[in-house]
Design a protein around this motif. Structure first.
Motif, PDB file in Angstrom:
ATOM      1  N   ALA A  89       4.890  51.963  39.280  1.00  0.00           N
ATOM      2  CA  ALA A  89       5.074  53.418  39.229  1.00  0.00           C
ATOM      3  C   ALA A  89       4.477  54.026  37.970  1.00  0.00           C
ATOM      4  O   ALA A  89       4.307  55.255  37.895  1.00  0.00           O
ATOM      5  CB  ALA A  89       6.560  53.762  39.322  1.00  0.00           C
ATOM      6  N   ASN A  90       4.136  53.193  36.972  1.00  0.00           N
ATOM      7  CA  ASN A  90       3.461  53.728  35.780  1.00  0.00           C
ATOM      8  C   ASN A  90       2.132  54.383  36.157  1.00  0.00           C
ATOM      9  O   ASN A  90       1.747  55.418  35.603  1.00  0.00           O
ATOM     10  CB  ASN A  90       3.254  52.632  34.732  1.00  0.00           C
ATOM     11  N   ARG A 112       0.275  61.649  38.422  1.00  0.00           N
ATOM     12  CA  ARG A 112       1.007  62.916  38.479  1.00  0.00           C
ATOM     13  C   ARG A 112       0.712  63.763  37.245  1.00  0.00           C
ATOM     14  O   ARG A 112       0.605  64.995  37.319  1.00  0.00           O
ATOM     15  CB  ARG A 112       2.507  62.662  38.599  1.00  0.00           C
ATOM     16  N   ASP A 113       0.600  63.089  36.117  1.00  0.00           N
ATOM     17  CA  ASP A 113       0.296  63.833  34.900  1.00  0.00           C
ATOM     18  C   ASP A 113      -1.151  64.326  34.913  1.00  0.00           C
ATOM     19  O   ASP A 113      -1.437  65.431  34.452  1.00  0.00           O
ATOM     20  CB  ASP A 113       0.541  62.947  33.676  1.00  0.00           C
ATOM     21  N   GLY A 122       3.951  64.990  33.098  1.00  0.00           N
ATOM     22  CA  GLY A 122       4.451  64.242  31.963  1.00  0.00           C
ATOM     23  C   GLY A 122       4.919  62.853  32.343  1.00  0.00           C
ATOM     24  O   GLY A 122       5.095  62.529  33.527  1.00  0.00           O
ATOM     25  N   PHE A 123       5.125  62.027  31.332  1.00  0.00           N
ATOM     26  CA  PHE A 123       5.609  60.671  31.549  1.00  0.00           C
ATOM     27  C   PHE A 123       6.327  60.187  30.297  1.00  0.00           C
ATOM     28  O   PHE A 123       6.191  60.776  29.219  1.00  0.00           O
ATOM     29  CB  PHE A 123       4.450  59.726  31.899  1.00  0.00           C
ATOM     30  N   GLU A 124       7.101  59.152  30.436  1.00  0.00           N
ATOM     31  CA  GLU A 124       7.749  58.527  29.294  1.00  0.00           C
ATOM     32  C   GLU A 124       6.963  57.283  28.908  1.00  0.00           C
ATOM     33  O   GLU A 124       6.406  56.597  29.765  1.00  0.00           O
ATOM     34  CB  GLU A 124       9.191  58.143  29.634  1.00  0.00           C
ATOM     35  N   ARG A 125       6.937  56.967  27.611  1.00  0.00           N
ATOM     36  CA  ARG A 125       6.232  55.793  27.115  1.00  0.00           C
ATOM     37  C   ARG A 125       7.215  54.641  26.887  1.00  0.00           C
ATOM     38  O   ARG A 125       8.400  54.857  26.625  1.00  0.00           O
ATOM     39  CB  ARG A 125       5.528  56.118  25.797  1.00  0.00           C
ATOM     40  N   PRO A 152       9.128  63.358  26.718  1.00  0.00           N
ATOM     41  CA  PRO A 152       7.948  63.509  27.588  1.00  0.00           C
ATOM     42  C   PRO A 152       6.637  63.411  26.806  1.00  0.00           C
ATOM     43  O   PRO A 152       6.549  63.823  25.652  1.00  0.00           O
ATOM     44  CB  PRO A 152       8.136  64.918  28.169  1.00  0.00           C
ATOM     45  N   HIS A 153       5.632  62.857  27.468  1.00  0.00           N
ATOM     46  CA  HIS A 153       4.303  62.729  26.887  1.00  0.00           C
ATOM     47  C   HIS A 153       3.267  63.150  27.917  1.00  0.00           C
ATOM     48  O   HIS A 153       3.537  63.182  29.116  1.00  0.00           O
ATOM     49  CB  HIS A 153       4.023  61.282  26.453  1.00  0.00           C
ATOM     50  N   HIS A 154       2.068  63.447  27.446  1.00  0.00           N
ATOM     51  CA  HIS A 154       0.947  63.758  28.328  1.00  0.00           C
ATOM     52  C   HIS A 154      -0.266  62.956  27.872  1.00  0.00           C
ATOM     53  O   HIS A 154      -0.456  62.691  26.693  1.00  0.00           O
ATOM     54  CB  HIS A 154       0.613  65.266  28.278  1.00  0.00           C
ATOM     55  N   GLY A 155      -1.087  62.588  28.847  1.00  0.00           N
ATOM     56  CA  GLY A 155      -2.311  61.855  28.527  1.00  0.00           C
ATOM     57  C   GLY A 155      -3.468  62.791  28.282  1.00  0.00           C
ATOM     58  O   GLY A 155      -3.517  63.900  28.809  1.00  0.00           O
ATOM     59  N   GLN A 156      -4.432  62.344  27.474  1.00  0.00           N
ATOM     60  CA  GLN A 156      -5.650  63.116  27.226  1.00  0.00           C
ATOM     61  C   GLN A 156      -6.690  62.708  28.271  1.00  0.00           C
ATOM     62  O   GLN A 156      -7.704  62.081  27.973  1.00  0.00           O
ATOM     63  CB  GLN A 156      -6.153  62.856  25.814  1.00  0.00           C
ATOM     64  N   TRP A 157      -6.417  63.062  29.545  1.00  0.00           N
ATOM     65  CA  TRP A 157      -7.213  62.542  30.655  1.00  0.00           C
ATOM     66  C   TRP A 157      -8.635  63.068  30.643  1.00  0.00           C
ATOM     67  O   TRP A 157      -9.589  62.328  30.940  1.00  0.00           O
ATOM     68  CB  TRP A 157      -6.533  62.882  31.992  1.00  0.00           C
ATOM     69  N   ASN A 158      -8.838  64.337  30.293  1.00  0.00           N
ATOM     70  CA  ASN A 158     -10.186  64.900  30.309  1.00  0.00           C
ATOM     71  C   ASN A 158     -11.071  64.284  29.245  1.00  0.00           C
ATOM     72  O   ASN A 158     -12.291  64.184  29.392  1.00  0.00           O
ATOM     73  CB  ASN A 158     -10.115  66.432  30.116  1.00  0.00           C
ATOM     74  N   ALA A 159     -10.426  63.869  28.135  1.00  0.00           N
ATOM     75  CA  ALA A 159     -11.193  63.247  27.084  1.00  0.00           C
ATOM     76  C   ALA A 159     -11.717  61.893  27.525  1.00  0.00           C
ATOM     77  O   ALA A 159     -12.739  61.418  27.034  1.00  0.00           O
ATOM     78  CB  ALA A 159     -10.344  63.088  25.813  1.00  0.00           C
TER      79      ALA A 159
END
Length: 471
Positions: free
Chosen positions: A441-442, A448-449, A455-458, A464-471
């Motif tokens: 599920a990770n 989803r983020d 958001g997600f937990e580490r 909550p955290h967010h990834g730098q997906w576009n980077a």
């Protein structure tokens, strides 16, 4: 002068048999029906029990024939018919009288009806009754929801008519309002799963091994003497052995492969999803019944893709049959674990405090899923009342380790052979998913983020955290 201790409205198959059971084992009963002709016929055919049955041709006569406070059982079709019957009864009843819905009601309706009658002086009981026609007549398993005071009024009568396991009546007060009907719903969900899994084992024997019904009947009869001992295994052996009067062959071979359902299994699957408890084996059994009804589409699809072929004749047939027994045992454990987990979740949500050990005990006789298996479930919940899931208890984890080997082999064999095993496969997937500490599920949380900034937990931090997906 009132003659009866209890009344019953609705003389269909279940109502008639329950009335006869009460008349024989508990007390004089007053009966009524929408069509008075059925009342007259029922009374005329009651034989030696006629003197303990008061036939009533109106609701007024029924109410007048029962000693106050009056318990009156409604055995009509679930839904609007019950509401109509309650509305017709209310003006005739007095404070303290008890209306008992003993049909296959949706527990949400039972909760609503209980609230609607709260300030009326009347009491409502939602009562699940399991065991079919035979159980209603000679002793069902009875699951009661309502106030403790209302249950005390009818407890002696219910204990007198209930099935017995080693002398213990299979009836219990399980909680407030909809508790009884909810437990009956989950009973039926487990029943759906149990029946579907047995049918899949039958399918492997028939379509994979080319076995005749009589041969299968002998195997199920043998299994019924071991850990799979249960009413449904016994029924399966007997139905497979039955002959068709018209053809002389096996009766099961002449029956259309389209299964009916009345909704309780579907309700069980829906409620499991609503409270967030996985019940995948029950869900797959409901879906399998839906697919079974699509007969014409399935016939057309077979023309496109071709039929299932028999397994290789060189396989170890005896070994496969042993694996089938183990597969059915493992899948059964998973289905019951899911059903009891759903009840535990609903108990917390609705404040019912459902007694899981007691539920297992009252299912040991009278009901459709009765089996020796339930003795072990009752003992487990008595010893470990706070357990999260049956699968992780010492008793059942040991059984699952041993029997899951056969389940895995049978699911793999069926998959590679094209033999459908939706419930068995779901049971195996549930077991494997439940015992995996690090799941997948990770990645779902990352997705989803990415597209929704959810958001997600580490693992190495909180919040909550967010990834730098576009980077």
């Amino acid at each position: 002068m009132p003659e009866a201790e209890i009344g019953l409205i609705g003389l269909g198959v279940m109502g008639s048999n329950l009335a006869l059971n009460i008349a024989e084992n508990a007390s004089t009963i007053a009966v009524a029906n929408r069509t008075t002709e059925k009342v007259d016929a029922f009374h005329a055919e009651a034989g030696a029990l006629k003197d303990r049955i008061v036939p009533c041709r109106s609701l007024e006569a029924l109410v007048g024939a029962i000693r106050a406070p009056r318990p009156i059982i409604i055995m009509t079709k679930a839904g609007a018919a019950v509401d109509e019957q309650i509305a017709a009864l209310r003006p005739l009843l007095q404070a303290g009288d008890i209306i008992i819905d003993a049909g296959n009601a949706n527990f949400h309706d039972t909760v609503r009806r209980s609230k609607e009658l709260e300030d009326s002086g009347l009491t409502f009981i939602g009562m699940g009754v399991s065991g079919g026609e035979e159980g209603a007549r000679h002793g069902p398993s009875i699951m009661v929801g309502g106030t403790a005071e209302a249950y005390q009024r009818v407890e002696p009568m219910l204990k007198a008519i209930a099935a017995r396991f080693e002398g213990e009546p299979c009836v219990a007060h399980l909680g407030a309002d909809g508790a009884g009907h909810f437990v009956k719903t989950i009973h039926n969900g487990i029943e759906y799963a149990d029946m579907q899994m047995i049918a899949e084992i039958y399918g492997i024997m028939r379509d994979g091994l080319g076995m005749a019904p009589a041969e299968m009947a002998d195997i199920f009869a043998r299994w019924n003497e071991g850990p799979l001992n249960s009413y449904l295994i016994d029924v399966t052996a007997k139905t497979l052995a039955a002959k068709d009067a018209e053809t002389g062959g096996a009766l099961v071979d002449q029956i259309l492969d389209s299964a009916g359902q009345k909704g309780t299994g579907r309700w069980a699957a829906i409620e499991a999803q609503m409270i967030g408890v996985a019940a995948t084996t029950i869900e797959s059994a409901v879906a399998a019944r839906i697919l079974s009804a699509m007969k014409a589409e399935r016939e057309a699809a077979e023309q496109v893709f071709g039929p299932i072929e028999l397994l290789d004749a060189s396989i170890d047939r005896a070994g496969i049959i042993d694996q089938l027994e183990q597969a059915l045992l493992a899948a059964k454990i998973a289905a019951y674990a899911q059903g009891f987990a759903v009840m535990a979740g609903a108990s917390a949500d609705h404040g019912w405090d459902l007694p899981l050990a007691t539920i297992a005990r009252i299912w040991r006789a009278g009901c459709i899923i009765r089996s020796q298996f339930l003795d072990e479930i009752a003992a487990t919940f008595e010893a470990e009342s706070g357990t999260a899931n049956l699968l992780v208890t010492p008793r059942f984890s040991a059984m699952m380790r041993d029997s899951s080997v056969g389940l895995r082999k049978i699911v793999a064999l069926s998959a590679t052979s094209g033999i459908p095993t939706p419930a068995l496969s779901a049971a195996l997937a549930y077991y494997d998913t439940y015992r995996q500490a690090r799941g997948t599920a990770n990645l779902i949380q990352a997705q989803r983020d990415f597209f929704g900034a959810h958001g997600f937990e580490r693992l190495d931090g909180s919040g909550p955290h967010h990834g730098q997906w576009n980077a």
